[in-house]
Write an enzyme that holds these catalytic residues in place. Structure first.
Site, mmCIF file in Angstrom:
data_model
loop_
_atom_site.group_PDB
_atom_site.id
_atom_site.type_symbol
_atom_site.label_atom_id
_atom_site.label_comp_id
_atom_site.label_asym_id
_atom_site.label_seq_id
_atom_site.Cartn_x
_atom_site.Cartn_y
_atom_site.Cartn_z
ATOM 1 N N CYS A 127 47.018 57.456 -7.714
ATOM 2 C CA CYS A 127 46.652 58.845 -8.040
ATOM 3 C C CYS A 127 46.824 59.087 -9.552
ATOM 4 O O CYS A 127 47.921 58.936 -10.094
ATOM 5 C CB CYS A 127 47.533 59.815 -7.246
ATOM 6 N N HIS A 135 47.455 59.676 -2.167
ATOM 7 C CA HIS A 135 46.825 58.347 -2.233
ATOM 8 C C HIS A 135 47.480 57.522 -3.328
ATOM 9 O O HIS A 135 47.952 58.060 -4.334
ATOM 10 C CB HIS A 135 45.311 58.470 -2.463
ATOM 11 N N ARG A 179 37.480 59.694 -4.908
ATOM 12 C CA ARG A 179 37.536 58.524 -4.017
ATOM 13 C C ARG A 179 38.267 58.814 -2.708
ATOM 14 O O ARG A 179 38.433 57.909 -1.884
ATOM 15 C CB ARG A 179 38.243 57.360 -4.747
ATOM 16 N N CYS A 182 44.234 65.270 -2.370
ATOM 17 C CA CYS A 182 43.960 65.191 -3.808
ATOM 18 C C CYS A 182 42.472 65.428 -4.057
ATOM 19 O O CYS A 182 41.626 65.101 -3.237
ATOM 20 C CB CYS A 182 44.380 63.834 -4.358
ATOM 21 N N ASP A 219 40.725 63.872 -6.070
ATOM 22 C CA ASP A 219 40.121 62.586 -6.463
ATOM 23 C C ASP A 219 38.831 62.306 -5.678
ATOM 24 O O ASP A 219 38.803 62.412 -4.453
ATOM 25 C CB ASP A 219 41.149 61.476 -6.186
#
Ligand code: CO
Length: 219
Positions: A101, A98, A46, A42, A44
C-alpha cells in the site's frame, strides 16, 4: 475526448454482457439495493472491491480512501457506516487493506507528499504504537508488510468503537466487523483473525490479532 469515447464504448459492452445474462438486471437494481456487506478498502486502483470477491453491482456497499483509514472525525466514512448499518441493515463490515500500500509505505518512510501527509499521520501513529515490533525486521519490505497488516487490525478496532457499531450491538444486532488483507502479487485475500462480533471483547481479539501478525511476520 478519445478517452471518454473509449470508456463509453467499454461501458456499453459491459452493460450488454450483464443484460445478456439477465435482461432485467438493471431494472431490478434501479428499484432498490440490498447489499450484504460494507467494504472499507484502499482507493488503490489495483484493489477493486467488487471484482476481488466476485460480487455484482448491488451486492457490496463500498467506502474507499487512501490506505483504508477509519478516523473518528471523518464524517464521510462515519456516514457510510451509519447508512450501511442503520438504513441498509448491513451486518457484515469488512476492512480490507493490501500489501504494498503506497499510503502505508509513505507513512513508514515519512516521505513528504503534500496534503496527504496529514491523512497518513494516522498510520504513523500506528507505527509508533507498535514500534518495538519493527526493530527485528530485516528490511523496508518486511516493515511495510507488518504495517499494512497492523493498519487493518487498528482500523477494525476503530470501526468497533464507532457509536453506530456499539449502538447496534447494544440493540442486539448480530453485526460482525472483520479485517482482511489483499495480495497485489497473487490476487488473494487473507483473513487477519481480527473478527469482532456482538458479545466479543474487541480488546482481547485485537491483542490476539496483533500477536498473530507478530508470528506471521517473524517479529
Ligand atoms: Co493502498
Amino acid at each position: 475526448m478519445t478517452v471518454q469515447r473509449d470508456l463509453f464504448a467499454s461501458n456499453r459492452a459491459w452493460a450488454k454482457t450483464i443484460t445478456t445474462n439477465d435482461p432485467d438486471f438493471f431494472q431490478k437494481l434501479s428499484r432498490q439495493q440490498r447489499p450484504e456487506y460494507l467494504w472499507i478498502g484502499c482507493a488503490d486502483s489495483r484493489v477493486p472491491a467488487n471484482e476481488i470477491v466476485g460480487l455484482l453491482p448491488g451486492e457490496l456497499f463500498v467506502h474507499r480512501n487512501v490506505a483504508n483509514v477509519v478516523v473518528h472525525t471523518d464524517l464521510n466514512c462515519l456516514s457510510v457506516i451509519q447508512y450501511a448499518v442503520e438504513v441498509l441493515g448491513i451486518d457484515q463490515i469488512i476492512v480490507t487493506g493490501h500489501y504494498g500500500c503506497g499510503g502505508v509505505i509513505a507513512a513508514l518512510e515519512q516521505r513528504p507528499l503534500g496534503l496527504i501527509d496529514n491523512w497518513l499521520r494516522h498510520i504513523q501513529d500506528i507505527h509508533r504504537r507498535h514500534e518495538p515490533l519493527f526493530v527485528p525486521l530485516p528490511d523496508g519490505a518486511a516493515r511495510a508488510n507488518l504495517l499494512c497488516e497492523l493498519n487493518v487490525i487498528e482500523q477494525v478496532a476503530n470501526v468497533c468503537q464507532t457509536t453506530m457499531v456499539r449502538d447496534a450491538w447494544e440493540r442486539g444486532r448480530p453485526l460482525t466487523v472483520r479485517g482482511w488483507i489483499y495480495g497485489l502479487a497473487d490476487g488473494l485475500l487473507q483473513d487477519l483473525a481480527m473478527q469482532v462480533t456482538r458479545g466479543d471483547d474487541p480488546n482481547v481479539i485485537y491483542r490476539q490479532a496483533v500477536a498473530a501478525a507478530q508470528l506471521r511476520n517473524g517479529c
